[in-house]
Design a protein around this motif. Sequence first.
Motif: not given
Length: 397
Positions: A108-127
Amino acid sequence: MNAVESVCSGLVPTELSDGDLLAATRRLVGRSNQLLASLLAHLGEVEARGIHRNRACASLYTYCIYELRFSEDEAFRRVSAARLVRRFPALLDAVSAGELHLTGLLMLGPHLTAENLAEVLARAKHRTKKEIVRLVRQLDPLPHVPPRIEPLGPEPPQLVPPSPCWEQFASSLNPVRELEPGERPRDWAEPMDGTEQTENAPANDGTEVPLNPPAPARVDPQRYRVQFEAGDEYVELVERAKALLSHAAPGTSLVELHLCAMRSLVAELERQKYAVTPRPRPAAASKTATETKLERAPGVPRQRGRHVPNAIRRAVFVRDAGRCTYRAESGERCRETSRLELHHTKAFARGGEHRLENVTLRCRAHNALAAEEDFGRGFMARASDSSSHEPWANGDS
Ligand SMILES: [Zn+2]
């Protein structure tokens, strides 16, 4: 403490009950996640201070290898992750809580931004890794892939380098010497029949024939690169098929799966269109119920139906090899194998029977040509389509 003694209970795993073993394992993983998050934070801080240089290491990566004794892979993954968690400290909480594994973090690292961080972490949880691959592509879709089938040629030969031997090596040290007239090389082998071997041996009739005639051309199985885009349904069907085959044919490849699916599809389409079946019923059995009833009723003249019986369809398809039978005056046969129709040599409207000798396969264009020859171009032009000529194969028009 024994090396394998449980750090949770002080007991070795073999002495734990089932329940305690599972609970202790879970606690160990929890601690491991916390330790990993803490390690990444420490590594990031070491790099930020630049103190790895004091240990004669030019980079955090070499520090991890030569001071911390990580493998190269471990060093690369942990250094990359340490830089990510330094940029986005919220990642530390996700790793520590076991909500995001190191592999997912790095993907996920290369696709993270300050704006999408919270949403991406929620979608990636336990995946799982597989699920995170999908998430990454949702964040960063790839361009369209054009469908194509590209020939790759036959299987390339296995290139086995010749193993060096001492004689070859030794001969390479000596300069090449010209042979004296009549002198033969040391590895010269006399022919078995005592005759000298020449390039071309004379045949009995005096003509020269090559000693090694060219082998007949052999066509190796060809390979192709097949490429196309597919949707969710396709991927789900592939996974279901693999699961269904997991006992009968474990490890079925995507190629084998496709081949199997295409064979089934073609067999089903041939069955639908030309009544091709591995277990055909006798011709009499394929008559419609109405036809049979009419035949049985005394005194009722038999009515002619346009439906060609399945047994005739099958026989025509097999005899004509699934290809239009039209021949030009030169004798050349039409190559069309799609949109085939059944053509009556003596037109059905003129009393032609549904008999194998009277029915052939024609492509649409050549069936229309036959209709024009039978009924005239003007008549056919007045007809809305060529369906007034003969019944087509099942499923056609
Ligand atoms: Zn044709």
